[in-house]
Scaffold this motif. Structure first.
Motif, short mmCIF file in Angstrom:
data_model
loop_
_atom_site.label_atom_id
_atom_site.label_comp_id
_atom_site.label_asym_id
_atom_site.label_seq_id
_atom_site.Cartn_x
_atom_site.Cartn_y
_atom_site.Cartn_z
N LYS A 55 0.83 -1.20 0.00
CA LYS A 55 0.00 0.00 0.00
C LYS A 55 0.87 1.25 0.00
N HIS A 56 1.94 1.21 0.78
CA HIS A 56 2.86 2.34 0.84
C HIS A 56 3.47 2.62 -0.53
N PHE A 57 3.87 1.58 -1.24
CA PHE A 57 4.45 1.74 -2.59
C PHE A 57 3.44 2.34 -3.55
N LEU B 256 1.53 6.95 -6.71
CA LEU B 256 0.48 7.88 -7.11
C LEU B 256 0.85 9.33 -6.79
N ILE B 257 1.49 9.55 -5.65
CA ILE B 257 1.94 10.90 -5.29
C ILE B 257 3.01 11.37 -6.27
N ASN B 258 3.96 10.50 -6.60
CA ASN B 258 4.99 10.87 -7.58
C ASN B 258 4.37 11.13 -8.95
N ALA B 259 3.39 10.34 -9.32
CA ALA B 259 2.73 10.54 -10.61
C ALA B 259 2.05 11.90 -10.66
N ALA B 260 1.35 12.26 -9.59
CA ALA B 260 0.70 13.57 -9.55
C ALA B 260 1.73 14.70 -9.60
N ALA B 261 2.84 14.54 -8.89
CA ALA B 261 3.89 15.56 -8.88
C ALA B 261 4.55 15.69 -10.25
N ILE B 262 4.78 14.58 -10.93
CA ILE B 262 5.37 14.62 -12.27
C ILE B 262 4.40 15.27 -13.25
N TRP B 263 3.13 14.97 -13.10
CA TRP B 263 2.11 15.57 -13.98
C TRP B 263 2.08 17.10 -13.79
N ALA C 147 6.33 7.44 -13.15
CA ALA C 147 6.44 7.50 -11.69
C ALA C 147 7.10 6.24 -11.13
N VAL C 148 6.80 5.10 -11.71
CA VAL C 148 7.45 3.86 -11.27
C VAL C 148 8.94 3.92 -11.60
N ILE C 149 9.27 4.36 -12.80
CA ILE C 149 10.69 4.49 -13.19
C ILE C 149 11.39 5.48 -12.27
N PHE C 150 10.74 6.61 -12.00
CA PHE C 150 11.31 7.64 -11.12
C PHE C 150 11.56 7.07 -9.72
N GLY C 151 10.62 6.27 -9.22
CA GLY C 151 10.80 5.65 -7.91
C GLY C 151 11.95 4.66 -7.89
N VAL C 152 12.08 3.88 -8.94
CA VAL C 152 13.18 2.91 -9.02
C VAL C 152 14.52 3.61 -9.12
N VAL C 153 14.58 4.67 -9.93
CA VAL C 153 15.83 5.44 -10.06
C VAL C 153 16.21 6.05 -8.71
N ASN C 154 15.24 6.63 -8.01
CA ASN C 154 15.53 7.23 -6.71
C ASN C 154 15.88 6.18 -5.66
N TRP C 155 15.34 4.98 -5.79
CA TRP C 155 15.62 3.93 -4.83
C TRP C 155 16.99 3.29 -5.06
N LEU C 156 17.36 3.07 -6.34
CA LEU C 156 18.60 2.37 -6.65
C LEU C 156 19.81 3.29 -6.81
N ILE D 236 21.36 16.90 -7.73
CA ILE D 236 21.19 15.45 -7.78
C ILE D 236 19.76 15.09 -8.14
N ASN D 237 18.79 15.79 -7.57
CA ASN D 237 17.39 15.54 -7.91
C ASN D 237 17.13 15.82 -9.39
N ALA D 238 17.72 16.88 -9.92
CA ALA D 238 17.56 17.20 -11.35
C ALA D 238 18.17 16.11 -12.21
N LEU D 239 19.32 15.60 -11.81
CA LEU D 239 19.96 14.53 -12.57
C LEU D 239 19.14 13.24 -12.51
N MET D 240 18.48 12.97 -11.39
CA MET D 240 17.62 11.79 -11.29
C MET D 240 16.40 11.93 -12.21
N LEU D 241 15.85 13.15 -12.31
CA LEU D 241 14.74 13.38 -13.22
C LEU D 241 15.19 13.25 -14.67
N TRP D 242 16.37 13.75 -14.96
CA TRP D 242 16.93 13.64 -16.31
C TRP D 242 17.19 12.17 -16.66
N LEU D 243 17.69 11.41 -15.71
CA LEU D 243 17.91 9.97 -15.92
C LEU D 243 16.59 9.24 -16.12
#
Length: 125
Positions: free
Chosen positions: A2-4, A9-16, A43-52, A76-83
């Motif tokens: 549920k947490h994931f 969904l929060i990341n998806a809204a923020a990306i949108w 958002a899933v890709i963004f979460g995986v990039v931020n996690w790994l 670093i956050n900008a580079l993670m978004l770019w990645l």
């Protein structure tokens, strides 16, 4: 699990929101269903990039954290978004960040929107 799902969904809204505000971040021009699926996948890709990858980058850039008093976090956050944009292109998703400055502004917006939504949703722990 549920947490994931809530974090995704929060990341998806923020990306949108970031794609809506920043002109250098583009999302698909299709109908709203296609955009929704695209932003959820991103958002899933963004979460995986931020996690790994983000912890490794933070570890190796620790001296820069001290030197810049933590301001390197924005870069670093900008580079993670770019990645995330690069990975989305490789997976044929309609999400693209055109350069560093849109990535920096987008990452700031994503951070603010995610923070606000996390405060509104709360934490079950």
């Amino acid at each position: 699990m549920k947490h994931f799902a809530v974090k995704t969904l929060i990341n998806a809204a923020a990306i949108w929101v970031a794609a809506w505000i920043v002109s250098g971040i583009t999302l698909s021009n299709g109908d709203w269903q296609h955009q929704t699926l695209t932003v959820l996948a991103v958002a899933v890709i963004f979460g995986v990039v931020n996690w790994l990858i983000k912890p490794v980058v933070k570890l190796f850039s620790f001296p820069l954290f001290i030197l810049t008093l933590g301001l390197i976090t924005f870069v670093i956050n900008a580079l993670m978004l770019w990645l995330t944009s690069f990975a989305s292109d490789k997976l044929n998703l309609d999400f693209h960040v055109t350069g560093f400055w849109p990535a920096l502004l987008g990452s700031l917006i994503i951070s603010l929107v995610s923070w606000g939504l996390n405060m509104a949703v709360g934490d079950d722990d």
